[in-house]
Structures are given as structure tokens and as C-alpha cells.
Design an enzyme around this catalytic site. Structure first.
Site, short mmCIF file in Angstrom:
data_model
loop_
_atom_site.label_atom_id
_atom_site.label_comp_id
_atom_site.label_asym_id
_atom_site.label_seq_id
_atom_site.Cartn_x
_atom_site.Cartn_y
_atom_site.Cartn_z
N CYS A 33 0.82 -1.23 0.00
CA CYS A 33 0.00 0.00 0.00
C CYS A 33 0.85 1.27 0.00
CB CYS A 33 -0.95 0.01 1.19
SG CYS A 33 -2.14 -1.33 1.11
N HIS A 77 -3.28 7.67 1.58
CA HIS A 77 -3.67 6.33 1.18
C HIS A 77 -5.08 6.08 1.71
CE1 HIS A 77 -3.90 2.14 0.53
NE2 HIS A 77 -3.68 1.78 1.78
N ASN A 90 -10.02 0.18 -0.46
CA ASN A 90 -8.56 0.24 -0.41
C ASN A 90 -8.00 -0.40 -1.68
OD1 ASN A 90 -5.84 -0.08 0.10
ND2 ASN A 90 -6.11 -0.87 2.18
#
Ligand code: UT7
Length: 325
Positions: A115, A252, A282
């Protein structure tokens, strides 16, 4: 002192057509729209179609970024692609994108920092530009996390989505001050002793299978806010700016609660935070360029805005980048 900066000249994104709402997921997973929304802020996500691969999403996002920059693929000399869901173990997904864009020269490679991948990719692209190695770099985050979900694990399968975003960075000369456009500072960290908090339980050298995602969500959560805020502060201090100078945080997009707590810790009001987690879930390395592209498209981010991005994920690996649009 005259300084070469990596300046954004175009941005684009691509999302697969299929949108899956929380209610749709709740038909097959023991979960609810209410739980997902309250705990994460996620309302829907996109899933790639059968036969639609990470490279397909990346190529479409890259083409949109080229269009936005009004340049052709052959003006690009470097592709840096962040992904943890490559089409194949090798070759790199980046070289597939190179072929898909019809590029006849230059070089392309993947970056794997889960990520945090886009922060790592931006930092790498910046180094290539500042060192004189590259002049125009396309930095892509592209993922198909729907392919590594355990659909029997409700603690993870409701969180992720598929998508891609891309930005084009160009070498330009500036004064060497914090008023310059382009990347002003980067701050990266990782700590491998936390490998087992977020990982995929398969791999080439271990099981010869792809595996599925495993996460100790609460533990990752505990690390996230402190590490993200610290990295954000480090990047701002290296750039010679303060949180008051920041026009937009593009975080993020993993969890609205993490995003809010991190912004608060860095004293940035939520009006200055770009949010797409509700629409995309996500998307790992794709989440920041997707959010950037959406914010530019909406007219939120405009030329000369000061932007702070921050991300954390498996590794643990985390980082922040400060740049002026
Ligand atoms: O992008 C990479 C970085 N990753 C992250 O940043 C993720 C960080 N972690 C998180 O975002 C959160 O920890 C989660 C969203 C994953 C989980 O939220 P939480 O508030 O930490 O929930 P929890 O794990 O403490 O679970 C609370 C309850 C549990 O039930 P009991 O034990 O209290 O009865 C879970 O079993 O919620 C239950 N639960 C669910 N219920 C309905 C867990 N998943 C679900 C679900 N639907 N999908």
C-alpha cells in the site's frame, strides 16, 4: 540554487466497470453496509472483470494521463509501476504497459511496497529525474486486489478494490526553494519485523501458489496513525514547509478513521483532505494516484497547490511525499 524538480504535467485514472456495493457483498459475506461504513468509510468498490488484468487497468490510466498531459507515449522515457498484484511473476507489469502504450524505447520496471507502493514509486521517479537519468517518467499505481481475497474472511474481503492511477513527472529547472513546483521532499521507512501483520500466505519461493491476503487489522491500525503522521511531518520539514502551507493531503485510502486521526495529528483540517475511500475502497498502491486524479478532475487540486501524500501497508512499509502541483 537552480535545481531540477520532478514536476507533474498530467494525471489520469481508470476504474473497472463493475461496482460492488456493501449491500451486494453482504449477500454472500457475513457483514453489513452499516459495519463496513462505520468502521472504514467504504461504501462501494470496483472489481476487475474476468480476463481484465492489472496491466489493462494500468494502460488505461496511463493513456488518460498522457491525454491530460497532451503528450504521446514515445515522449516518455521511464515507467515506474507500483503493484503487489502483477499480471505474472515475471516479466514486470511495467513492461507490459510499455508494450501496451506502444513505446519503442525507454525502460520500465515494477516496485513492490504494497500500500506504500506509490510513495516508493514517486520517490524512485524523483531520484531518476534529479540524477538526470530520466526526463519524463510515468508513475503508475495499479492493482487487482480482488484476486487475492479470501472470500471467507470477512475481516479483509470487504476492504479492498481494484483500479489504477498514473501521473507524469517531467524534469524542469526551478530556483531550489519550497515555492518550486514538483517534488520537494520524500520520506520512506520500513520495518520488516512486522511482516506478519499484513501479508499474502503464498508465493513463488515458498508455496508456489498465489495465496490470499492475511491481516491483523487492529495491529496495523495501531501502527498507522503514528507512523503516517511522523513521516508526513518529516517530509514537510525536509521540504521547508509546515502543515499550514499544505493545500491538500492526499492520503492512502484504507480507512476513514485512520485518515481523520492522521490529519488531526498533523493539524490539517478535513476540508483539506481528498477522500475517495467511500467509492474505491482500499486499492493499495493505486489509491493515491486514483485520489489525485479524481481531485484534479473535480477541480479541487489546481496548479501550485502544495500536496502531502502519505501511505502505509504490508512490510510494514510507509512513507510520505510533499510536492507542488
Ligand atoms: O492498506 C494497508 C493498511 N491497512 C490498513 O490500514 C487497515 C487497518 N485496520 C483497519 O482498518 C481496521 O482494523 C479494520 C477495518 C480492518 C477493522 O476495524 P476494527 O474497528 O479494528 O474492528 P475489529 O477488528 O476490532 O473487529 C470488531 C468486530 C469483531 O467482532 P467482535 O470480536 O467484537 O465480536 C469482528 O469479528 O467486528 C467484527 N467484524 C465484522 N463484522 C461485520 C470484522 N469484520 C467484520 C465485517 N462485518 N466485515
Amino acid at each position: 540554487m537552480p535545481t531540477i524538480r520532478a514536476v507533474p504535467i498530467g494525471v489520469g485514472h481508470f476504474l473497472p466497470e463493475r461496482i460492488v456495493t456493501n449491500n451486494e457483498l453482504a449477500k454472500t459475506v457475513d457483514t453489513s453496509d452499516e459495519w463496513i461504513k462505520t468502521r472504514t468509510g467504504i461504501e462501494r468498490r470496483h472489481f476487475a472483470a474476468e480476463g481484465e488484468f492489472t496491466s489493462d487497468l494500468a494502460i488505461k490510466a496511463a493513456k488518460n494521463a498522457l491525454k491530460n498531459a497532451k503528450i504521446s507515449a514515445n515522449e516518455i522515457d521511464t515507467i515506474v509501476l507500483a503493484t503487489s498484484t502483477p499480471d505474472q511473476t515475471f516479466p514486470s507489469t511495467a513492461t507490459k504497459v510499455q508494450a501496451g502504450l506502444g513505446m519503442t524505447s525507454g525502460f520500465a520496471f515494477d516496485i513492490q511496497a504494497v500500500c506504500a507502493g506509490f510513495a516508493y514509486a514517486l520517490t524512485t521517479a524523483n531520484s531518476l529525474i534529479v540524477s538526470g537519468q530520466s526526463k519524463k517518467v510515468i508513475v503508475i499505481g495499479a492493482e487487482t486486489f480482488s484476486r487475492i481475497m479470501d472470500w471467507n474472511d470477512r475481516t479483509t474481503c470487504v476492504l479492498f478494490g481494484d483500479g489504477a492511477g498514473a501521473i507524469i513527472l517531467e524534469a524542469q529547472k526551478f530556483e531550489g526553494t519550497s515555492k518550486d513546483r514538483g517534488i520537494l521532499a520524500c520520506d520512506l521507512s520500513s520495518d520488516g519485523k512486522y511482516n506478519d501483520l499484513l501479508y499474502v500466505d503464498g508465493g513463488v519461493s515458498t508455496t508456489q501458489t498465489t495465496g490470499v491476503l492475511r491481516m491483523q487489522g487492529q495491529e496495523v491500525f495501531k501502527h498507522a496513525v503514528g507512523k503516517l503522521a511522523e513521516s508526513g511531518e518529516n517530509a514537510m520539514s525536509k521540504a521547508g514547509v509546515t502543515s499550514e502551507d499544505v493545500d491538500w493531503i492526499v492520503p492512502h485510502q484504507a480507512n476513514l478513521r485512520i485518515i481523520k486521526s492522521t490529519a488531526k495529528k498533523m493539524s490539517v483540517p478535513m476540508e483539506k483532505v481528498v477522500l475517495t475511500v467511500q467509492d474505491h475502497g482500499n486499492t493499495s498502491a493505486a489509491s493515491i494516484p486514483l485520489a489525485l486524479s479524481v481531485a484534479v478532475e473535480k477541480g479541487q487540486i489546481v496548479k501550485n497547490n502544495l500536496i502531502l501524500t502519505e501511505a502505509i501497508g504490508g512490510g510494514l512499509a510507509w512513507g510520505a511525499v510533499v510536492f507542488r502541483w
